[in-house]
Scaffold this active site. Sequence first.
Site, PDB file in Angstrom:
ATOM      1  N   ASP A 175       0.821  -1.207   0.000  1.00 59.56           N
ATOM      2  CA  ASP A 175       0.000   0.000   0.000  1.00 59.56           C
ATOM      3  C   ASP A 175       0.858   1.262   0.000  1.00 59.56           C
ATOM      4  OD1 ASP A 175       0.985  -0.313   2.532  1.00 59.56           O
ATOM      5  OD2 ASP A 175      -0.898   0.064   3.579  1.00 59.56           O
ATOM      6  N   GLU A 261       9.624  -2.460  13.882  1.00 57.59           N
ATOM      7  CA  GLU A 261      10.841  -1.956  13.254  1.00 57.59           C
ATOM      8  C   GLU A 261      11.984  -1.901  14.264  1.00 57.59           C
ATOM      9  OE1 GLU A 261       7.257  -0.064  11.220  1.00 57.59           O
ATOM     10  OE2 GLU A 261       7.930  -0.451  13.271  1.00 57.59           O
TER      11      GLU A 261
END
Length: 311
Positions: A175, A261
């Site tokens: 996306d 992350e």
Amino acid sequence: MKSLLFSRFLLLLPWVLIVIIVLDIDSSRAPLPALAPRRGGGGGAGGGARPAAGRAPPPRRPEAALPTIYAITPTYSRPVQKAELTRLANTFRQVARLHWILVEDAAARSELVSRFVAGAGLPCTHLHVPTPRRYKRPGLPRATEQRNAGLAWLRQRHQHLPPPQPGVLFFADDDNTYSLELFQEMRTTRKVSVWPVGLVGGRRYERPVVENGKVVGWYTGWRADRPFAIDMAGFAVSLQVILSHPKAVFKRRGSQPGMQESDFLKQITTVEELEPKANNCTKVLVWHTRTEKVNLANEPKYHLDTVNIEV
């Protein structure tokens, strides 16, 4: 006697006409113009073909010598899935030496994605692994199993190949929107490189703050206290780092949303070692665009179209 001369005249007449026509064609042809010399990049008034001394262009790096970029993309079934993948493939096809690792969140490869991969026109590995149902609750990290499956495939592929194996890995969610310049930037990654991401964290962009070529902080709209306050689309990792840290994966146990992350990068690098890209992290080359939620309120449930069209 007259008849003999007349007959000979008739025999010679066609040949005379042919000679006249050939001579007329040759005389009507214009001489070809001399080819003008090519202009060099540093040529002056003479426009010579040779470049000026000291300004010869550097030799282009052969494509075979470029480090391969490996893009891991988790994907799942939804109305906009094919549209998202199509946009991403149109970008990837313009990037030299890119290998796409497309991982479905499913127990088996879907027909839609299989057909798409077959016609994508670029090197692609199609994997699948389902997310356990207990991890599909709102608020939990997503795509963990799919990213780990891509990492496992990459390590397995390269474990028997001799070094050096130049390459770069990044996580390309389906996306996002990518500038081609981003791939030029990440290809020179030595260990872990970072850059800004647009339209993320409730801000126009988030980025690493750089001073004297080093990352010293984070411009972010959410939890600046994270060890690596960065979006998944904001970093790339050298293949050698991935291979030299075989246990570095995305964790489920103890991981919180927005911390994947940091949890991953803590296993392979430090903030001091990060390599700022995109003009010291001052240019946005990737955007977390997210396709608008599709309105299918008028989609019929019973009186369907007579033709089954894949969307």
